[in-house]
Design a protein around this motif. Structure first.
Motif, short mmCIF file in Angstrom:
data_model
loop_
_atom_site.label_atom_id
_atom_site.label_comp_id
_atom_site.label_asym_id
_atom_site.label_seq_id
_atom_site.Cartn_x
_atom_site.Cartn_y
_atom_site.Cartn_z
N ASP A 98 52.54 -32.57 -59.28
CA ASP A 98 53.41 -33.26 -60.22
C ASP A 98 54.00 -32.22 -61.15
N GLY A 99 55.31 -32.28 -61.37
CA GLY A 99 55.94 -31.32 -62.26
C GLY A 99 57.36 -31.74 -62.59
N ARG A 100 57.81 -31.32 -63.77
CA ARG A 100 59.14 -31.69 -64.23
C ARG A 100 60.07 -30.49 -64.41
N HIS A 101 59.63 -29.31 -64.01
CA HIS A 101 60.48 -28.14 -64.19
C HIS A 101 61.71 -28.27 -63.29
N PRO A 102 62.90 -27.95 -63.82
CA PRO A 102 64.13 -28.15 -63.03
C PRO A 102 64.19 -27.30 -61.75
N GLN A 103 63.50 -26.18 -61.68
CA GLN A 103 63.55 -25.31 -60.50
C GLN A 103 62.37 -25.49 -59.55
N LEU A 104 61.54 -26.52 -59.79
CA LEU A 104 60.36 -26.74 -58.94
C LEU A 104 60.76 -26.93 -57.48
N ARG A 105 61.82 -27.65 -57.24
CA ARG A 105 62.26 -27.93 -55.87
C ARG A 105 62.69 -26.66 -55.14
N VAL A 106 63.07 -25.62 -55.84
CA VAL A 106 63.48 -24.35 -55.24
C VAL A 106 62.29 -23.41 -55.13
N HIS A 107 61.53 -23.29 -56.20
CA HIS A 107 60.45 -22.30 -56.26
C HIS A 107 59.22 -22.68 -55.44
N LEU A 108 58.89 -23.97 -55.38
CA LEU A 108 57.67 -24.39 -54.68
C LEU A 108 57.71 -24.06 -53.19
N PRO A 109 58.77 -24.39 -52.46
CA PRO A 109 58.78 -24.02 -51.03
C PRO A 109 58.73 -22.51 -50.79
N ALA A 110 59.40 -21.74 -51.65
CA ALA A 110 59.39 -20.28 -51.50
C ALA A 110 57.99 -19.73 -51.74
N TRP A 111 57.31 -20.24 -52.76
CA TRP A 111 55.96 -19.77 -53.06
C TRP A 111 55.01 -20.16 -51.92
N CYS A 112 55.16 -21.37 -51.41
CA CYS A 112 54.29 -21.81 -50.31
C CYS A 112 54.49 -20.94 -49.07
N ARG A 113 55.74 -20.64 -48.73
CA ARG A 113 56.01 -19.78 -47.58
C ARG A 113 55.40 -18.41 -47.76
N ALA A 114 55.54 -17.84 -48.96
CA ALA A 114 55.02 -16.50 -49.23
C ALA A 114 53.50 -16.45 -49.22
N ASN A 115 52.85 -17.58 -49.47
CA ASN A 115 51.39 -17.61 -49.54
C ASN A 115 50.74 -18.30 -48.36
N GLY A 116 51.51 -18.60 -47.31
CA GLY A 116 50.94 -19.14 -46.09
C GLY A 116 50.64 -20.62 -46.12
#
Length: 168
Positions: free
Chosen positions: A38-56
């Motif tokens: 759960d999160g309300r940061h405006p860039q969550l939709r961009v940053h979360l998939p990139a972080w997940c990909r980078a961390n497997g």
């Protein structure tokens, strides 16, 4: 499928430490387990998939709440890793494996690294406590060499042209 756990990032972005909370929330979960975010940061939709990909990990968007599916990259990383010798004193390998490269003794070396070949690979060719035919010496403050058994004479700052680091 219902998530095993959830984490609330509130308005925290990845540039403000959200990745730390996610990493801590994923540690107790097994590979394949799901974590609701759960999160309300405006860039969550961009940053979360990139972080997940980078961390497997994988991210699934089922509705407004993203779900992270924990990957097994961290568990698989050390599968097949070898210990680069023993870290203890007096346990230097006579001919270390070329796959260890420049790894410190006792460290884990991941499988699949490049094989590094050196001209001098054998311990007995490069290892010497004292060079043959010489007396152990130590350099004095004036640059002269004295035998170790006599010790180093006391050194004082020169009286002429004192360097800036010499305060005495």
């Amino acid at each position: 499928m219902t998530p095993a756990a959830s984490v609330d990032l509130a308005g925290l972005g990845f540039d403000e430490g959200a990745h730390v909370l996610l990493r801590r929330a994923l540690v107790p979960l097994r590979p394949g387990a799901r974590l609701a975010v759960d999160g309300r940061h405006p860039q969550l939709r961009v940053h979360l998939p990139a972080w997940c990909r980078a961390n497997g990990h994988r991210v699934e968007w089922s509705g407004p709440t993203p779900v992270i599916v924990r990957g097994d990259r961290d568990d698989q990383r050390w599968l097949g890793a070898v210990r680069a010798g023993s870290p203890g004193p007096g346990s230097v390998d006579p001919r270390p494996a070329s796959g260890w490269g420049l790894a410190a003794r006792g460290s884990l070396v991941e499988e699949g690294g490049p094989e590094v070949h050196f001209d001098l690979e054998e311990r007995d060719l490069v290892w010497a406590a004292v060079a043959p035919g010489s007396t152990p010496t130590r350099r004095t403050g004036s640059g002269a060499r004295t035998p170790r058994s006599t010790g180093t004479p006391p050194w004082t700052c020169p009286t002429t042209s004192r360097p800036p680091w010499c305060r005495s």
